[in-house]
Design an enzyme around this catalytic site. Structure first.
Site, PDB file in Angstrom:
ATOM      1  N   GLU A 123       0.838  -1.187   0.000  1.00  0.00           N
ATOM      2  CA  GLU A 123       0.000   0.000   0.000  1.00  0.00           C
ATOM      3  C   GLU A 123       0.880   1.246   0.000  1.00  0.00           C
ATOM      4  O   GLU A 123       1.731   1.403   0.875  1.00  0.00           O
ATOM      5  CB  GLU A 123      -0.900   0.049   1.238  1.00  0.00           C
ATOM      6  N   CYS A 124       0.661   2.134  -0.935  1.00  0.00           N
ATOM      7  CA  CYS A 124       1.331   3.432  -0.980  1.00  0.00           C
ATOM      8  C   CYS A 124       2.854   3.254  -0.920  1.00  0.00           C
ATOM      9  O   CYS A 124       3.460   2.816  -1.886  1.00  0.00           O
ATOM     10  CB  CYS A 124       0.807   4.340   0.125  1.00  0.00           C
ATOM     11  N   GLY A 125       3.490   3.530   0.211  1.00  0.00           N
ATOM     12  CA  GLY A 125       4.932   3.322   0.305  1.00  0.00           C
ATOM     13  C   GLY A 125       5.329   1.893   0.034  1.00  0.00           C
ATOM     14  O   GLY A 125       6.389   1.618  -0.560  1.00  0.00           O
ATOM     15  N   SER A 134      -1.004  -0.675  -4.754  1.00  0.00           N
ATOM     16  CA  SER A 134      -1.484   0.600  -5.283  1.00  0.00           C
ATOM     17  C   SER A 134      -1.161   1.676  -4.264  1.00  0.00           C
ATOM     18  O   SER A 134      -0.660   1.396  -3.162  1.00  0.00           O
ATOM     19  CB  SER A 134      -2.996   0.557  -5.546  1.00  0.00           C
TER      20      SER A 134
END
Length: 475
Positions: A333-335, A433
């Protein structure tokens, strides 16, 4: 005060503010520690999708802090948050998000909505610098704006002296809002910040001293007895929540350090409650995920600040590749998504090789804010459910994608119902994502529980690509 039964909750209240930057986080931390010093069993929650403030709450109160979100969480999930916090607690204190009425379209996710959902009164923290009698008009406006939100008290912050405090107390009396205290200005208590909020709690070597100083600042100036007397019984929604998200596996290796700290404790605990084992590991210590794990979770955080260390952490990167080869689910997720890609470009423009499990290159060289709630419809089968599964989440990052090709993970919409297209990538059992997932979007009846879904986020039409690199921009 006796501990409440499991199916009941102690009284609570919300600390809010007219706007961000008023000092509500510092006041909340000081309040939690001051109450703990008195022997009060106080637990706290943070309104909205915030990863950073809850860690400070936990340090101040000595108890886990959970998020409470009127937009992203089902009613049963919110009730479970309150039940979990209530165990062996005498009072619950919630910290709001942004200004009292600020949220998504229609006020969804706002502190005011949290007040209506819980039945709790609101105590406003008002930055009084440059203000005296005008505070009456401000307080009157906030108190009358929404009859369903009780602005019961005010704490004035950054007060210049006793003369200033006297004028502010008079203003509060004219507005019919109880003045609970006037906090003197003390710039030494300011917490350092960076691009996603406060510098994380775990990065402060002097955090305990900072919190003690904050409590010393608040305790003599605020009427704690009057404040706690304002707390009201908590309204609970019926029903059983189950885990916010189904577990990724039975044994889940979870990255947990300063680079990957943005995981919701409610999600992790939900996995444990569902029978999964959560095994933390530190990529910054060059630790590989547990080889016995059938799933790996890389939450968000600050990989852009540690890109060089992560690129050199070969045991970590090889461990991710090995997990993917043996068929474990690997989710970023993200990072975490940035770490699964081919390269992460830092603020100086230097490219650092990452795991290379997804065909994406991300960059922090030209930061741009991506912020907002997201409706999510998965386009492929995952441990979270079959294709078509709907989830609620949010985005909050400054990184951009410079290259992103492959099979998309999901289609997303924003809180206003606008379709924002496809996002993320899936390659085998590796997926990721920039989205942070919070909760399933439906209750047990299959009905939506919060803001409207996008008009149509279920299309599987090809993703429009920009230029030769296949760049997809969510925002």
């Amino acid at each position: 005060m006796a501990s409440p039964p499991v199916d009941e909750t102690p009284p609570g209240l919300l600390i809010a503010a007219p706007a961000s930057g008023s000092g509500k986080t510092l006041a909340t931390l000081a309040l939690l520690r001051a109450l703990k010093r008195r022997g009060t069993r106080v637990a706290s929650l943070k309104v909205g999708p915030d990863y950073i403030d809850p860690a400070f709450h936990t340090a101040a109160s000595g108890r886990p802090c959970l998020n409470f979100d009127g937009w992203a969480m089902r009613a049963a999930t919110r009730a479970e948050v309150l039940r979990r916090l209530s165990r062996d607690a005498e009072v619950l204190v919630g910290e709001g998000v942004m200004g009292l009425f600020d949220g998504a379209a229609g006020g969804a996710g706002s502190t005011a909505e949290a007040a209506r959902l819980t039945g709790w009164p609101v105590v406003l923290v008002v930055d009084a610098k440059g203000m005296a009698a005008s505070a009456a008009a401000l307080l009157e406006g906030f108190a009358r704006h929404d009859p369903g939100v009780d602005v019961a008290g005010v704490i004035f912050n950054r007060v210049g002296g006793e003369g200033h405090a006297a004028l502010l107390r008079e203003a509060a009396a004219r507005a019919g809002v109880a003045c609970l205290g006037c906090l003197p200005r003390d710039d030494r208590l300011e917490m350092p910040s960076r691009h996603l909020g406060l510098v994380q709690a775990g990065e402060h070597g002097d955090l305990e001293a900072r919190i003690e100083s904050a409590a010393d600042w608040l305790a003599p100036s605020v009427d704690l007895d009057a404040l706690i007397a304002m707390a009201r019984p908590t309204e609970l929604a019926p029903g059983q929540a189950g885990p916010p998200l189904p577990p990724l596996g039975q044994r889940i290796a979870v990255a947990r350090d300063a680079a990957f700290a943005f995981a919701y404790d409610g999600v992790l605990q939900g996995w444990r409650d569902a029978g999964a084992e959560v095994v933390p590991f530190s990529p910054l210590a060059d630790a590989a995920p547990d080889r016995q794990a059938d799933a790996v979770y890389l939450p968000g955080g600050y990989p852009e600040l540690y890109a060089d260390r992560l690129a050199g952490a070969q045991r970590f990167l090889n461990g991710l590749r090995e997990a993917a080869r043996r068929g474990a689910w690997v989710f970023g997720e993200c990072g975490g998504y940035m770490a699964l890609g081919r390269h992460l470009i830092d603020a100086d423009g230097t490219a650092h090789a990452m795991a290379g499990l997804l065909d994406v290159e991300t960059s922090f060289a030209e930061p741009r804010l991506h912020l907002g709630y997201r409706t999510v419809k998965l386009m492929v089968e995952t441990p979270f459910g079959p294709a078509g599964t709907r989830v609620r989440g949010h985005e909050f990052h400054y990184a951009r994608t410079r290259h992103e090709t492959g099979r998309p993970l999901a289609r997303v919409g924003d809180a206003s119902g606008r379709d924002r297209g496809a996002t993320g990538l899936v390659a085998g059992q590796v997926m990721g994502s920039f989205l942070h997932l919070i909760d399933r979007a439906h209750d047990s009846s299959g009905q939506d529980t919060a803001a409207p879904q996008t008009a149509e986020v279920g299309s599987t039409a090809p993703v429009a690509e920009k230029g030769g690199g296949g760049h997809r921009q969510v925002e």
